[in-house]
Design a protein around this motif. Structure first.
Motif, PDB file in Angstrom:
ATOM      1  N   PHE A 194       0.825  -1.213   0.000  1.00 55.22           N
ATOM      2  CA  PHE A 194       0.000   0.000   0.000  1.00 55.22           C
ATOM      3  C   PHE A 194       0.854   1.256   0.000  1.00 55.22           C
ATOM      4  CE2 PHE A 194      -3.181   3.060   1.424  1.00 55.22           C
ATOM      5  CZ  PHE A 194      -4.323   2.606   0.776  1.00 55.22           C
ATOM      6  N   ASP A 195       2.131   1.098   0.357  1.00 57.13           N
ATOM      7  CA  ASP A 195       3.076   2.222   0.407  1.00 57.13           C
ATOM      8  C   ASP A 195       2.624   3.265   1.416  1.00 57.13           C
ATOM      9  OD1 ASP A 195       5.470   3.393  -0.415  1.00 57.13           O
ATOM     10  OD2 ASP A 195       4.418   4.776  -1.728  1.00 57.13           O
ATOM     11  N   CYS A 196       2.301   2.778   2.606  1.00 56.29           N
ATOM     12  CA  CYS A 196       1.839   3.665   3.675  1.00 56.29           C
ATOM     13  C   CYS A 196       2.096   2.967   5.000  1.00 56.29           C
ATOM     14  CB  CYS A 196       0.345   3.958   3.496  1.00 56.29           C
ATOM     15  SG  CYS A 196      -0.399   4.916   4.829  1.00 56.29           S
ATOM     16  N   VAL A 197       2.461   3.748   6.020  1.00 63.65           N
ATOM     17  CA  VAL A 197       2.737   3.153   7.329  1.00 63.65           C
ATOM     18  C   VAL A 197       1.656   3.511   8.347  1.00 63.65           C
ATOM     19  CG1 VAL A 197       5.227   2.988   7.028  1.00 63.65           C
ATOM     20  CG2 VAL A 197       4.239   5.124   7.873  1.00 63.65           C
ATOM     21  N   ASP A 198       0.567   4.098   7.880  1.00 62.74           N
ATOM     22  CA  ASP A 198      -0.551   4.418   8.762  1.00 62.74           C
ATOM     23  C   ASP A 198      -1.572   3.291   8.653  1.00 62.74           C
ATOM     24  OD1 ASP A 198      -2.780   5.387  10.086  1.00 62.74           O
ATOM     25  OD2 ASP A 198      -2.435   7.464   9.472  1.00 62.74           O
ATOM     26  N   LEU A 199      -1.600   2.414   9.652  1.00 64.10           N
ATOM     27  CA  LEU A 199      -2.465   1.236   9.600  1.00 64.10           C
ATOM     28  C   LEU A 199      -3.936   1.631   9.563  1.00 64.10           C
ATOM     29  CD1 LEU A 199      -2.227  -1.803   9.481  1.00 64.10           C
ATOM     30  CD2 LEU A 199      -2.342  -1.888  11.968  1.00 64.10           C
ATOM     31  N   ASN A 200      -4.296   2.736  10.219  1.00 62.59           N
ATOM     32  CA  ASN A 200      -5.688   3.177  10.205  1.00 62.59           C
ATOM     33  C   ASN A 200      -6.138   3.543   8.793  1.00 62.59           C
ATOM     34  OD1 ASN A 200      -6.721   3.088  12.975  1.00 62.59           O
ATOM     35  ND2 ASN A 200      -5.117   4.574  13.431  1.00 62.59           N
ATOM     36  N   VAL A 201      -5.254   4.202   8.047  1.00 62.64           N
ATOM     37  CA  VAL A 201      -5.579   4.556   6.662  1.00 62.64           C
ATOM     38  C   VAL A 201      -5.779   3.301   5.835  1.00 62.64           C
ATOM     39  CG1 VAL A 201      -4.619   5.536   4.531  1.00 62.64           C
ATOM     40  CG2 VAL A 201      -4.467   6.819   6.671  1.00 62.64           C
ATOM     41  N   ILE A 202      -4.879   2.339   5.994  1.00 66.93           N
ATOM     42  CA  ILE A 202      -4.960   1.101   5.220  1.00 66.93           C
ATOM     43  C   ILE A 202      -6.257   0.356   5.536  1.00 66.93           C
ATOM     44  CG2 ILE A 202      -3.889  -1.139   4.790  1.00 66.93           C
ATOM     45  CD1 ILE A 202      -1.192   0.138   5.346  1.00 66.93           C
TER      46      ILE A 202
END
Length: 527
Positions: A259-267
């Protein structure tokens, strides 16, 4: 004949008025708006189905246990009881070890000790764990641990040796180091849990904006162990406890990289809770139990990061509006068609490190059988969809940042370069004069008015048709949609329900693609 001073002054005033009208119409259309997904529910259903299909493929691999996270109070993966299915314990009493060795493993490392002599061996509890799976359980105390391990390893060549030993320790409820001394050091890649996540080369705020330059920095490492998971709830998953399970760190790392993101809430918000549960329960047995599965997941994560990085560093395609209104209409229609085709191509991407080379990777790393390759390919397909969702999330994040910052100058200079979708909304929902104003510099001098009806029919109407189609096929919708002429209006809930039923039967009859969706807006015609 040159213009007089007064004529030139009036002409400049006219052009200033045109520019002012352009800015005002853009501000009226886009101030305090944002793009949002048309239906996160539909996206989540599609993703969850993909993950469920992957779980079915994994369950077809002999000896692999797919955890059921739907069980109440299931904070850890369920026991892999498949290891004992079809095992005849009577053959293991006084078992003579065959001369055929286990590939890449010295069976003599397993203690040759009767199970009943193991400290902590509890036959009633093991009977309960293996209820309905195994017959003649009363023979277990008289069976050698080495003989049992040999038999299971020989039956399931596709399953990781350390995973089998780890599952046996859990089924017997005996400490792994006590049951299999010195084994942990032989498989460091399996047992070493790395809680750091590194996603290099992200841009702040992780997007590329036209005409806006932001610094590229290397983010510091993120420690999964330090994250407060109390506000993150996925049924069946206790994150702090799961982080102690070999392989779970690899699953989370793969998810962040895809996902190329480290914000688990966003994912979780973008992919859905159901999908997260299904993905974890399919990816965990792959990286933990299937031979070469962890290597495959590592390769997929690397490929995903390279792909996301290439999208960030690719020079944005230039788009300049021709000065002539007729040419501008045709050029924007071509741009929308090209952008739509790019999105369609994005939905079918296959990088060499994902589905294309999965079979070759497994062949190189041990010649896994067909079911293992099929399962890995199914998960690779799911991984591709996560990559696409991550890419589209960033596209919308880019546009919404512009809209939230009231960056009308970026839209005024070239709305179609900033976002073809915003350009399509503007053209479909504004008066003809506003549309022509945004498309050309001087509608009077380019001869448009001399053949108004012909130009509208041959150039403007086809463009508006492309805008309508582009909006209908987009995953995102502008909220709120402000109409200056009501050309593109939202359908009623009843109309959407009727069309959903019709589309369902068309899909069943093969008359519509499975990915087809009901449009939320409709073309109302020019006014």
């Amino acid at each position: 004949m040159p213009l007089t001073f007064q004529e030139e002054t009036k002409l400049r005033e006219a052009f200033s008025a045109i520019e002012r009208e352009r800015r005002e119409s853009l501000r009226a259309m886009f101030n305090d708006t944002h793009l949002r997904p048309k239906s996160r529910v539909e996206d989540a259903k599609t993703l969850a189905k993909s993950a469920k299909d992957a779980k079915k493929s994994l369950a077809a691999i002999p000896g692999v246990g797919v955890p059921d996270l739907s069980l109440p109070d299931m904070n850890l993966p369920s026991l892999n009881l498949n290891l004992f299915k079809g095992l005849d314990l009577r053959q293991l009493v006084d078992f003579t070890m065959p001369r055929i060795p286990i590939p890449n493993f010295d069976i003599n490392l397993i203690p040759d000790i009767k199970l009943g002599h193991l400290p902590g061996f509890n036959l009633p509890k093991i009977r309960l764990n293996l209820k309905g799976i195994l017959k003649f359980k009363d023979l277990l105390p008289d069976i050698s641990l080495r003989a049992l391990v040999y038999k299971i390893l020989a039956r399931f060549p596709d399953v990781n040796i350390p995973a089998i030993l780890y599952d046996l320790s859990r089924i017997f409820d005996i400490d792994f180091n006590l049951l299999f001394p010195n084994i942990r050091d032989l498989f460091p890649d399996f047992f070493n849990i790395d809680l750091t996540i590194r996603l290099p080369h992200l841009a702040l705020p992780d997007i590329n904006l036209p005409e806006v330059h932001l610094p590229n920095v290397d983010l510091p490492e993120i420690d999964l162990g330090s994250i407060d998971f109390s506000a993150i709830h996925i049924p069946g998953i206790d994150f702090p406890r799961m982080l102690e399970i070999p392989g779970f760190d690899k699953v989370l790392r793969l998810l962040f990289e895809l996902f190329d993101c480290v914000d688990l809430n966003v994912i979780i918000t973008e992919l859905g809770i159901e999908f997260m549960s299904e993905f974890i329960s399919s990816a965990l047995p792959l990286v933990q139990q299937v031979k070469a599965g962890a290597k495959a997941a590592s390769n997929w994560g690397t490929a995903a990061m390279d792909w996301h990085k290439s999208r960030k560093t690719t020079v944005q395609r230039g788009f300049l509006l021709p000065g002539d209104a007729r040419d501008a209409c045709d050029a924007v229609a071509d741009l929308l068609r090209t952008s739509r085709n790019e999105h369609a191509a994005l939905a079918t991407i296959q990088t060499t490190q994902l589905a294309v080379s999965t079979a070759g990777l497994f062949a190189d790393l041990g010649g896994a059988t067909g079911p293992a390759v099929a399962a890995a390919s199914a998960i690779a397909t799911t991984c591709q969809k996560i990559m696409i969702m991550g890419a589209r999330y960033k596209e919308v994040k880019k546009v919404n940042l512009i809209l939230s910052n009231h960056a009308m100058e970026a839209l005024t200079s070239n709305i179609f370069k900033v976002s073809p979708l915003l350009g399509a909304y503007y053209l479909a929902n504004n008066t003809t004069s506003n549309v022509l104003n945004i498309l050309c510099d001087n509608i009077i001098e380019d001869g448009w008015m001399a053949e108004w009806e012909k130009n509208k029919r041959q150039h403007l109407d086809p463009l508006l048709t492309e805008c309508t189609r582009f909006i209908a096929e987009s995953r995102y919708v502008l909220d709120p949609v402000r109409q200056n002429k009501g050309m593109f209006v939202e359908k009623s809930k009843l109309d959407q329900l009727k069309e959903s039923v019709t589309l369902y039967f068309k899909k069943k009859a093969g008359m519509a693609p499975a990915s087809a969706r009901v449009a939320t807006h409709k073309y109302a015609g020019s006014k």
